[in-house]
Design an enzyme around this catalytic site. Structure first.
Site, PDB file in Angstrom:
ATOM      1  N   HIS A  50      30.140  17.973  51.583  1.00  0.00           N
ATOM      2  CA  HIS A  50      30.614  18.834  50.509  1.00  0.00           C
ATOM      3  C   HIS A  50      30.608  20.276  50.966  1.00  0.00           C
ATOM      4  O   HIS A  50      29.641  20.745  51.554  1.00  0.00           O
ATOM      5  CB  HIS A  50      29.717  18.702  49.272  1.00  0.00           C
ATOM      6  N   ASP A  76      27.799  17.479  33.226  1.00  0.00           N
ATOM      7  CA  ASP A  76      28.094  18.639  34.078  1.00  0.00           C
ATOM      8  C   ASP A  76      29.411  19.285  33.661  1.00  0.00           C
ATOM      9  O   ASP A  76      29.517  20.509  33.600  1.00  0.00           O
ATOM     10  CB  ASP A  76      28.152  18.225  35.552  1.00  0.00           C
ATOM     11  N   ARG A 103      28.992  27.261  30.634  1.00  0.00           N
ATOM     12  CA  ARG A 103      28.474  28.343  31.494  1.00  0.00           C
ATOM     13  C   ARG A 103      29.560  29.345  31.816  1.00  0.00           C
ATOM     14  O   ARG A 103      29.313  30.554  31.902  1.00  0.00           O
ATOM     15  CB  ARG A 103      27.920  27.744  32.795  1.00  0.00           C
ATOM     16  N   SER A 118      24.452  21.097  39.528  1.00  0.00           N
ATOM     17  CA  SER A 118      25.835  20.737  39.234  1.00  0.00           C
ATOM     18  C   SER A 118      26.489  20.080  40.453  1.00  0.00           C
ATOM     19  O   SER A 118      27.071  18.981  40.366  1.00  0.00           O
ATOM     20  CB  SER A 118      26.596  22.009  38.824  1.00  0.00           C
ATOM     21  N   LYS A 174      27.294  15.691  41.128  1.00  0.00           N
ATOM     22  CA  LYS A 174      28.599  15.088  41.422  1.00  0.00           C
ATOM     23  C   LYS A 174      28.557  14.267  42.709  1.00  0.00           C
ATOM     24  O   LYS A 174      29.145  13.192  42.798  1.00  0.00           O
ATOM     25  CB  LYS A 174      29.666  16.178  41.501  1.00  0.00           C
TER      26      LYS A 174
HETATM   27  N1  URA Z   1      30.650  24.460  41.776  1.00  0.00           N
HETATM   28  C1  URA Z   1      30.167  23.479  40.981  1.00  0.00           C
HETATM   29  O1  URA Z   1      30.562  22.321  41.110  1.00  0.00           O
HETATM   30  N2  URA Z   1      29.235  23.781  40.089  1.00  0.00           N
HETATM   31  C2  URA Z   1      28.775  25.027  39.918  1.00  0.00           C
HETATM   32  O2  URA Z   1      27.914  25.228  39.076  1.00  0.00           O
HETATM   33  C3  URA Z   1      29.297  26.060  40.726  1.00  0.00           C
HETATM   34  C4  URA Z   1      30.235  25.741  41.648  1.00  0.00           C
END
Ligand code: URA
Ligand code: CA
Length: 434
Positions: free
Chosen positions: A82, A161, A168, A183, A187
């Site tokens: 990632h 999320d 947010r 977050s 994922k």
């Molecule tokens: N990318 C994400 O997936 N989550 C965040 O909180 C910030 C950047």
């Protein structure tokens, strides 16, 4: 349990338990906890931060809020990579076939998403015929057979999320290290990876502009991953200028082909070798990252990685002859050069402006449903530290429209040229292991 008590507890600097975090995330996902209370909690977390234990609990609560991908039908250790984002990051296109050519399964689930260019799937779709409309069973079979396949994201992954990120975004709480780390990791974990390699970017084009911030984010994510039983490593890499030369969809596919041939931009190649060596090491196909790196270099030199790219493209309907003849990829009607306004050294290239230029040309999506132009984008001719003569090309703009004054301006604004010698920035700043 009452949400108001938990907000108060966190406000007063106390630690939330796993049961309390589960209560919050489940309640918020179901709609029992309203946005105003969740906003208050996000702001409290922004100021009070979370312990590593709380971060891991939050991550797993978000993972459990939705579907989790089961990759158990795929043999071997599934390693996912990632990147925290950047401009012209062609690494996935290179790494998928490169790492798979050493036998590490790459079961890539990818999105289209918004951004300066399309996502990995869009880029690959610039290869005529390539498609990701395969079902789970076909996906598993392809990865078992070829060690690499890409499929579109399906299922309801980490709904908590999604909801919290949107909240947010409008409550000035995106920039909380704990919330970002949880977050991202939620994922990756929900996507079924056994092991995770993170590329945390730092510099003007990154979410984390400062090296120390990036290092802290990397440490937080590595700790979360390892706490919840996924081997995780991270590197911190430079995003003070775009990676490689190409920023676009087909243009990046071409750049990936060049890199798999061993003729790619040096920075892109180096980053791929570093990330790839950790992927191969965590995937159990080498005794050390150093050994893995040697084998990756071999796979490039002997053509095995490029061959794997062909197999991968054909297996999903793609015309693999683009690899020997990249002119079969979509090409733009016009190529315009942006000339250097003065002689000197390239002092900086603002990555986000180059990204915006690509976006203005149509390389990326502005809304979820907008179409993208696979042929267009920018190819840098000069990078930070290079010398330049007045009038020499800085960037080639690949465009399907003739009037590109806006794009040109954006690119001219991105480059700063100075009379004094400048050295190229380091590419990799640090590596973080458990
Ligand atoms: N990318 C994400 O997936 N989550 C965040 O909180 C910030 C950047
Ligand atoms: Ca690139």
């Amino acid at each position: 349990m009452r949400m108001v008590d938990l907000i108060e507890k966190k406000r007063d600097g106390k630690e939330l338990s796993k049961a309390e975090i589960d209560f919050i995330i489940q309640g918020y996902t179901k709609g029992d906890i309203p946005d105003y209370q969740m906003s208050a909690l996000a702001m409290v977390i922004f100021f009070r931060d979370m312990t590593q234990e709380e971060r891991a609990h939050l991550t797993m609560a978000m993972v459990e809020s939705g579907d989790q991908i089961d990759l158990s039908a795929i043999e071997g250790i599934k390693v996912d990579k990632h990147s925290t984002g950047g401009v012209g990051d062609t690494t996935t296109l290179v790494l998928a076939p490169l790492v798979a050519s050493l036998g590490v399964p790459v079961a890539k689930m990818s999105g289209r998403g918004l951004g300066h260019t399309g996502g990995t799937i869009d880029k690959l779709e610039s290869v005529p015929g390539f498609h990701v409309e395969i079902d789970n069973q076909q996906f598993n079979e392809l990865v078992n057979k070829n060690k690499v396949a890409v499929v579109g994201q399906s299922g309801n992954l980490t709904p908590a999320d999604k909801k919290l990120y949107a909240l947010r975004d409008v409550t000035a709480t995106v920039n909380s290290l704990s919330l970002i780390a949880s977050s991202i990791m939620s994922k990756k974990i929900a996507s079924g990876a056994d092991a995770i390699v993170l590329d945390v970017k730092t510099g003007s084009g990154a979410l984390m502009k400062e090296l120390e911030q990036a290092r802290e984010l990397a440490r937080a994510m590595v700790d979360i991953g390892n706490r919840v039983g996924r081997q995780t490593m991270a590197i911190i890499s430079d995003m003070s200028q775009p990676l490689g030369y190409a920023v676009g969809n087909a243009l990046e596919v071409k750049e990936a082909i060049d890199t798999l041939r061993g003729h790619g931009p040096k920075d892109l190649e180096e980053l791929c070798l570093t990330l790839g060596s950790y992927m191969v090491y965590l995937g159990g196909k080498a005794q050390s990252p150093e050994e893995a790196r040697e084998r990756l270099k071999e796979a490039i030199a002997n053509g095995q990685a490029l061959e794997k790219f062909k197999t991968f493209l054909s297996a999903q309907g793609g015309d693999a002859s683009v690899i020997d003849d990249p002119s079969r990829l979509p090409t733009a009607k016009y190529v315009f050069e942006v000339a250097a306004p003065a002689e000197g050294y390239i002092a900086s290239i603002q990555a986000d402006r180059i990204g915006t230029a690509a976006m203005l040309l149509g390389a990326g999506r502005t809304t979820k449903d907008s179409a993208i132009d696979l042929a267009v984008g920018a190819v840098l001719r000069k990078k930070v530290g290079d010398t330049v003569q007045k009038g020499e090309p800085l960037v080639a703009i690949h465009s399907n429209r003739e009037d590109i004054a806006d794009v040109k301006r954006m690119i001219e604004d991105a480059y700063r040229i100075t009379p004094d010698a400048v050295s190229a920035p380091p590419l990799i700043y640090d590596e973080i292991r458990a």
